[in-house]
Motif scaffolding. Structure first.
Motif, PDB file in Angstrom:
ATOM      1  N   HIS A 209      30.163  37.906  37.699  1.00  0.00           N
ATOM      2  CA  HIS A 209      30.789  38.744  36.770  1.00  0.00           C
ATOM      3  C   HIS A 209      32.122  39.301  36.979  1.00  0.00           C
ATOM      4  CE1 HIS A 209      27.877  36.370  35.623  1.00  0.00           C
ATOM      5  NE2 HIS A 209      27.191  36.398  35.804  1.00  0.00           N
TER       6      HIS A 209
ATOM      7  N   THR B 207      35.230  42.122  37.507  1.00  0.00           N
ATOM      8  CA  THR B 207      36.270  42.005  37.456  1.00  0.00           C
ATOM      9  C   THR B 207      37.033  42.858  38.077  1.00  0.00           C
ATOM     10  OG1 THR B 207      36.465  44.711  36.892  1.00  0.00           O
ATOM     11  CG2 THR B 207      35.914  43.293  34.842  1.00  0.00           C
ATOM     12  N   ILE B 208      38.578  42.210  38.403  1.00  0.00           N
ATOM     13  CA  ILE B 208      39.412  42.713  39.076  1.00  0.00           C
ATOM     14  C   ILE B 208      39.483  43.845  39.324  1.00  0.00           C
ATOM     15  CG2 ILE B 208      41.954  42.462  39.869  1.00  0.00           C
ATOM     16  CD1 ILE B 208      42.340  39.753  38.184  1.00  0.00           C
ATOM     17  N   ASP B 209      39.423  44.946  38.665  1.00  0.00           N
ATOM     18  CA  ASP B 209      39.337  46.391  38.773  1.00  0.00           C
ATOM     19  C   ASP B 209      38.464  46.860  39.969  1.00  0.00           C
ATOM     20  OD1 ASP B 209      41.414  46.424  37.416  1.00  0.00           O
ATOM     21  OD2 ASP B 209      39.959  47.941  35.861  1.00  0.00           O
ATOM     22  N   THR B 210      37.165  45.638  39.747  1.00  0.00           N
ATOM     23  CA  THR B 210      35.881  45.981  40.606  1.00  0.00           C
ATOM     24  C   THR B 210      35.849  45.794  41.773  1.00  0.00           C
ATOM     25  OG1 THR B 210      34.715  45.953  38.655  1.00  0.00           O
ATOM     26  CG2 THR B 210      33.727  45.379  41.007  1.00  0.00           C
TER      27      THR B 210
ATOM     28  N   GLU C   9      34.188  34.899  44.384  1.00  0.00           N
ATOM     29  CA  GLU C   9      34.003  34.139  42.925  1.00  0.00           C
ATOM     30  C   GLU C   9      32.704  33.665  43.022  1.00  0.00           C
ATOM     31  OE1 GLU C   9      36.053  32.767  40.617  1.00  0.00           O
ATOM     32  OE2 GLU C   9      35.453  34.586  38.503  1.00  0.00           O
TER      33      GLU C   9
END
Length: 226
Positions: A83, A85-88, A102
């Motif tokens: 789950h 995000t790309i930022d994480t 992923e």
């Protein structure tokens, strides 16, 4: 081979990764939360860590920051999440994670990431590689902690040919054949799950689940195959 620490709060993920990595010859330690991960990291000094991002007590990114700030990030770390995000993912690689997987994690991506991690000099963050969309596999399978059954469990007929009860319902007869089929290939390939998966045309994660479903004895370890 390597000593690998798997940190994930999901039992099914821990068991599945243990099976795959153990079958590859690695020594695997399992932690279900950050507290256990800290203790095992200090006690075992792993060569590589597979670290889940979302955990109930301390999340993986926070734990990664903690190790980095304390100068303890001296081994490759691969982040995992279903789950994130790309930022994480970007933040994790900036802190020092070498890659991001992923969930559901496919066999090929896992083994490739582990191979790259074990051949990589630690403490140098790698460019993030986000997985491309594609077929995904269920990730919650729970499998037994030692694989390989090489002795057939079904009745053996003349000249060593497997015999089957043809009066049984179709499903039972089919399961009996499949069980004998997989036991035959396990014996032929010396207990190597990798070679059996290639021979039968199944993903190894699917093969684990199939063997468990059929009731193949998975308790003998690798002593017959290695």
């Amino acid at each position: 081979m390597a000593n690998i620490l798997v940190v994930d709060d999901e039992l099914g993920i821990r068991d599945l990764l243990f099976e795959i990595l153990n079958d590859e010859g690695h020594s695997v330690d399992l932690a279900e939360n950050a507290a256990q991960a800290r203790a095992l990291r200090n006690a075992q000094r792993p060569d590589l860590i597979l670290l889940d991002i979302w955990m109930p007590d301390t999340d993986g990114v926070t734990l990664l920051k903690e190790w980095s700030s304390a100068g303890l990030l001296n081994m490759p770390v691969i982040m995992m999440s279903g789950h994130a995000t790309i930022d994480t993912a970007v933040e994790a690689t900036r802190i020092g994670a070498m890659a991001f997987l992923e969930k559901p994690i496919t066999l090929q991506k896992l083994l490739k990431a582990v191979e790259l991690g074990l051949n990589k000099t630690p403490a140098k963050p790698a460019p993030m590689r986000m997985p491309l969309p594609g077929p995904q596999e269920p990730s919650g399978a729970v499998v037994a902690p030692h694989v390989v059954a090489v002795e057939p469990l079904l009745p053996v007929g003349p000249q060593g040919v497997q015999s089957f009860e043809l009066d049984a319902p179709l499903r039972e007869a089919r399961d009996g054949f499949e069980k004998a089929y997989f036991e035959f290939h396990l014996a032929k390939e010396g207990g190597s799950m990798t070679r059996v998966a290639e021979k039968t045309g199944l993903e190894r994660t699917h093969l684990y689940r199939k063997l468990k479903q059929l009731g193949v004895d998975l308790s003998r370890g690798k002593r017959n195959g290695h």
